[in-house]
Design a protein around this motif. Sequence first.
Motif, mmCIF file in Angstrom:
data_model
loop_
_atom_site.group_PDB
_atom_site.id
_atom_site.type_symbol
_atom_site.label_atom_id
_atom_site.label_comp_id
_atom_site.label_asym_id
_atom_site.label_seq_id
_atom_site.Cartn_x
_atom_site.Cartn_y
_atom_site.Cartn_z
ATOM 1 N N VAL A 105 1.063 7.858 43.851
ATOM 2 C CA VAL A 105 1.059 8.555 42.761
ATOM 3 C C VAL A 105 1.393 7.871 41.671
ATOM 4 C CG1 VAL A 105 1.069 10.959 43.767
ATOM 5 C CG2 VAL A 105 3.387 9.779 42.721
ATOM 6 N N LYS A 106 0.762 7.958 39.894
ATOM 7 C CA LYS A 106 1.300 7.854 38.707
ATOM 8 C C LYS A 106 2.239 9.271 37.957
ATOM 9 C CE LYS A 106 -1.177 4.169 37.259
ATOM 10 N NZ LYS A 106 -2.310 3.194 36.261
ATOM 11 N N VAL A 107 3.176 9.087 37.600
ATOM 12 C CA VAL A 107 3.639 10.399 37.414
ATOM 13 C C VAL A 107 3.960 9.957 35.666
ATOM 14 C CG1 VAL A 107 6.099 12.206 37.473
ATOM 15 C CG2 VAL A 107 4.545 10.979 39.358
ATOM 16 N N THR A 108 3.426 10.708 34.971
ATOM 17 C CA THR A 108 4.220 10.538 33.475
ATOM 18 C C THR A 108 5.752 11.176 33.677
ATOM 19 O OG1 THR A 108 2.965 12.446 31.980
ATOM 20 C CG2 THR A 108 2.187 9.851 32.236
ATOM 21 N N TYR A 109 6.608 11.450 32.627
ATOM 22 C CA TYR A 109 7.058 12.597 32.583
ATOM 23 C C TYR A 109 8.583 12.140 31.275
ATOM 24 C CZ TYR A 109 10.783 9.402 34.506
ATOM 25 O OH TYR A 109 11.448 7.989 35.113
ATOM 26 N N TYR A 110 9.381 12.927 31.247
ATOM 27 C CA TYR A 110 10.982 12.728 30.209
ATOM 28 C C TYR A 110 11.648 12.591 30.325
ATOM 29 C CZ TYR A 110 6.958 12.913 26.830
ATOM 30 O OH TYR A 110 5.071 13.444 26.455
ATOM 31 N N ASP A 111 13.048 11.598 29.719
ATOM 32 C CA ASP A 111 14.173 11.224 30.687
ATOM 33 C C ASP A 111 14.686 12.219 29.303
ATOM 34 O OD1 ASP A 111 14.188 10.154 28.103
ATOM 35 O OD2 ASP A 111 14.819 7.897 28.648
ATOM 36 N N LEU A 112 16.189 11.890 29.939
ATOM 37 C CA LEU A 112 16.892 13.419 29.367
ATOM 38 C C LEU A 112 17.345 12.988 27.227
ATOM 39 C CD1 LEU A 112 20.050 12.698 31.238
ATOM 40 C CD2 LEU A 112 18.470 15.555 30.630
ATOM 41 N N ASP A 113 16.933 11.575 26.758
ATOM 42 C CA ASP A 113 16.400 11.492 25.812
ATOM 43 C C ASP A 113 15.100 11.795 25.109
ATOM 44 O OD1 ASP A 113 18.848 10.845 25.548
ATOM 45 O OD2 ASP A 113 18.219 8.535 25.932
ATOM 46 N N MET A 114 14.486 12.528 26.072
ATOM 47 C CA MET A 114 12.588 12.563 25.466
ATOM 48 C C MET A 114 11.963 12.176 25.565
ATOM 49 S SD MET A 114 12.330 16.068 25.949
ATOM 50 C CE MET A 114 11.115 17.179 25.613
ATOM 51 N N LYS A 115 12.261 10.281 25.879
ATOM 52 C CA LYS A 115 11.099 9.515 25.855
ATOM 53 C C LYS A 115 10.068 9.401 26.785
ATOM 54 C CE LYS A 115 12.090 4.301 25.944
ATOM 55 N NZ LYS A 115 12.519 3.756 27.359
ATOM 56 N N GLU A 116 8.963 8.809 27.191
ATOM 57 C CA GLU A 116 7.876 9.266 28.290
ATOM 58 C C GLU A 116 7.864 8.282 28.841
ATOM 59 O OE1 GLU A 116 4.091 9.598 26.272
ATOM 60 O OE2 GLU A 116 3.724 10.538 28.259
ATOM 61 N N HIS A 117 7.905 8.579 29.989
ATOM 62 C CA HIS A 117 8.074 7.254 30.746
ATOM 63 C C HIS A 117 6.938 7.024 31.847
ATOM 64 C CE1 HIS A 117 12.368 5.521 30.176
ATOM 65 N NE2 HIS A 117 12.110 6.676 30.429
ATOM 66 N N GLU A 118 6.472 6.202 32.712
ATOM 67 C CA GLU A 118 5.231 6.226 33.792
ATOM 68 C C GLU A 118 5.541 5.577 34.798
ATOM 69 O OE1 GLU A 118 0.203 5.761 33.577
ATOM 70 O OE2 GLU A 118 1.405 4.622 33.569
ATOM 71 N N LEU A 119 5.638 6.444 35.991
ATOM 72 C CA LEU A 119 6.606 5.724 37.192
ATOM 73 C C LEU A 119 5.566 6.173 38.001
ATOM 74 C CD1 LEU A 119 8.318 4.519 39.428
ATOM 75 C CD2 LEU A 119 8.773 7.505 39.709
ATOM 76 N N GLU A 120 4.976 4.181 38.745
ATOM 77 C CA GLU A 120 4.055 4.331 39.906
ATOM 78 C C GLU A 120 5.014 4.327 41.297
ATOM 79 O OE1 GLU A 120 0.641 1.426 39.603
ATOM 80 O OE2 GLU A 120 1.262 1.378 37.433
ATOM 81 N N ALA A 121 4.110 5.345 42.140
ATOM 82 C CA ALA A 121 5.212 5.639 43.464
ATOM 83 C C ALA A 121 4.147 6.053 44.467
ATOM 84 C CB ALA A 121 6.391 6.972 43.190
ATOM 85 N N GLU A 122 5.314 5.434 45.400
ATOM 86 C CA GLU A 122 4.083 4.724 46.592
ATOM 87 C C GLU A 122 5.719 5.243 47.960
ATOM 88 O OE1 GLU A 122 3.246 0.935 47.168
ATOM 89 O OE2 GLU A 122 4.656 0.580 48.226
ATOM 90 N N GLY A 123 4.862 5.846 49.038
ATOM 91 C CA GLY A 123 5.521 5.891 50.598
ATOM 92 C C GLY A 123 6.205 7.908 50.070
ATOM 93 N N LEU A 124 7.717 7.016 50.466
ATOM 94 C CA LEU A 124 7.986 8.256 50.387
ATOM 95 C C LEU A 124 8.478 8.875 48.820
ATOM 96 C CD1 LEU A 124 10.626 10.402 52.033
ATOM 97 C CD2 LEU A 124 12.526 8.547 51.608
#
Length: 165
Positions: A105-124
């Motif tokens: 999956v690819k996930v976009t989210y914001y951290d506690l500084d409201m900075k945007e991130h994109e995570l590429e995740a697999e498996g667990l």
Amino acid sequence: MAIRKIRVDGDEVLEKVCRPIEHVTPRIRILAKDMLETMYDAYGVGLAAPQVGILRRMCVIDVTGENPYIMINPVITETSGEQTGDEGCLSIPGKVGTVTRPDHVKVTYYDLDMKEHELEAEGLLARACCHEIEHLDGILYKTHVNGPLRNVSDSVGEFEEIDEE
Ligand code: ZN
């Protein structure tokens, strides 16, 4: 930091759609830290805000025990592949069920500084992202489990593998 009470299946708060977070207030920061502490205390690998009674779009995930993610307003933007495996939930203690999820999956989210991130995740990690983000829309994994939920003796952890050697 404090350990918060984990709501269990049957509690209406788990079936509600959570509101986005627009500003990271001091209360949101404390909530994020508390959620991590609560997750680790329960030997889970993920926890969503509604599981501690807060209807906001935030979840925490750590599938290795040393790489915590705090995700604000997470959205899955891409999925591919397939994995079928056992999944559990801190809000459905002592149970496990087989669920088919995307393997990447690819996930976009914001951290506690409201900075945007994109995570590429697999498996667990991909499985955990799917599971936790669904909590923010009031969906529990039991709604798409293949077959019945099974009992797991002395298991309290999310996503605990029952056939691990
Ligand atoms: Zn869960």
